[in-house]
Write a protein that holds these residues in place. Structure first.
Motif: not given
Ligand SMILES: *Cc1c(COP(=O)(O)O)cnc(C)c1O
Length: 337
Positions: A97-116
């Motif tokens: 989730g953290r990796a996706i959030a970071y990568g999405a931000r680099m590409k200017g995309a929104r990210a939703v992370i579903v966590m336990p």
């Protein structure tokens, strides 16, 4: 134990062969501008404890604090601008989730992370600070909840391991470490769904015929040990372990055939040995890693993977994300080191 059937054995073998060093090489070129080359440290201070020449691939020093950024970024970079504009969704116990959030931000995309709900606070906080939306749910429901959000918003789901682009991204770590030390006798890799060990084993075997690759997983959740015995992906019951990044109950369907084809052996490791490994790495190696990342060291301490004095053994230290309060768990390891 419930066995999940796949589409027949022949197709399985073909799929393993379909996933090759070439995809990993392509991933490496694609993610090179974004990902850091992490150091391969020669930790002589650990040799006497582990009975081999100890190397650690310090992926705890990767951007976002774990290797997951490699696979996440590789998949993100295959998305079109249109897909990026509809956002990215991930279900994750933390590091993905953290990796996706970071990568999405680099590409200017929104990210939703579903966590336990049970994920460590430090991991939740880091994801929110990256500007991603965090949705909490019960651990077994996380993929369903993520799929629902994708349907509603037209977003793209990026799985943590069961995806060829993700696995190829993780494999870049294997190419890197073999360049850093081509004479390695063995590489020991923490495993959950198998994106990391699938990618790394395919990478290592594509460049070396003398390097063994071993997996290490919690004895509480021996999904690979059981599945390799059964010859197909098997679902193991959910049990608690201190390895909060190694929680998958069954191998990824795309990862399993690759692991079956390339990995030389698997060790199931008890929590106290993982903790002992974590403490050893911190106190003698001066490297702070999260518990899951220390499971390979635990495997050797527990005598579950054969190593010799002259062997150059690389432990993949897969992540370093833990809250300060989690260091408390090392008190339990006081009797060991
Ligand atoms: C995700 C993760 C793993 C396991 O990776 P898989 O690809 O699911 O096998 C190991 N260590 C850390 C720190 C992780 O975040």
């Amino acid at each position: 134990m419930a066995a999940l059937r796949m589409n027949g054995g022949e197709e399985k073998e073909e799929k393993a062969m379909e996933f090759t060093g070439k995809q990993i090489q392509e991933a490496r070129e694609r993610i090179a501008p974004f990902v850091d080359e992490t150091p391969l440290l020669r930790l002589k201070a650990l040799d006497a404890y582990l009975g081999c020449q100890v190397y650690v691939k310090a992926e705890c020093m990767q951007k976002t604090g774990a290797f997951k950024f490699r696979g996440a970024m590789n998949r993100i970079l295959t998305l079109t601008d249109e897909e990026l504009s509809r956002g990215i969704v991930a279900a994750s116990s933390g590091n993905h989730g953290r990796a996706i959030a970071y990568g999405a931000r680099m590409k200017g995309a929104r990210a939703v992370i579903v966590m336990p709900r049970t994920a460590p606070e430090a991991k939740k906080k880091a994801i929110m600070e990256l500007g991603a939306e965090v949705v909490l749910c019960e651990a077994p429901e996380r993929f369903e909840v993520a799929e629902q959000i994708c349907m509603e918003r037209g977003s793209t789901m990026i799985p943590p391991y069961d995806d060829y682009d993700v696995m190829a991204g993780q494999g870049t770590l294997g190419l890197e470490l073999m360049e850093q030390c081509p004479e390695l006798s063995a590489v020991i890799v923490p495993a959950s769904g198998g994106g990391l060990i699938g990618g790394v084993s395919a990478a290592v075997k594509s460049v070396s015929d003398h390097t063994k690759v071993y997996g290490a997983e919690p004895s509480a959740l021996p999904r690979y040990t059981e599945s390799l015995k059964a010859g197909e992906p098997v679902l193991v019951p959910m049990k608690k372990s201190l390895a909060d990044a190694l929680v998958s109950q069954r191998p990824g369907l795309k990862n399993f055939p690759v692991v079956k084809a390339y990995v030389d052996g698997f060790a199931a490791v008890d929590d106290p040995f993982m903790l002992k490994g974590m403490k050893l790495l911190l106190m003698e190696g001066k490297v702070l890693a999260e518990p899951s990342a220390c499971i390979g060291i635990g495997a050797v301490l527990e005598g579950r993977i054969p190593v010799g004095k002259e062997d150059k053994v690389c432990f993949v230290i897969s992540g370093g994300n833990l809250g300060f309060e989690q260091l408390e768990i090392l008190k339990d390891a006081a009797q060991f080191v």
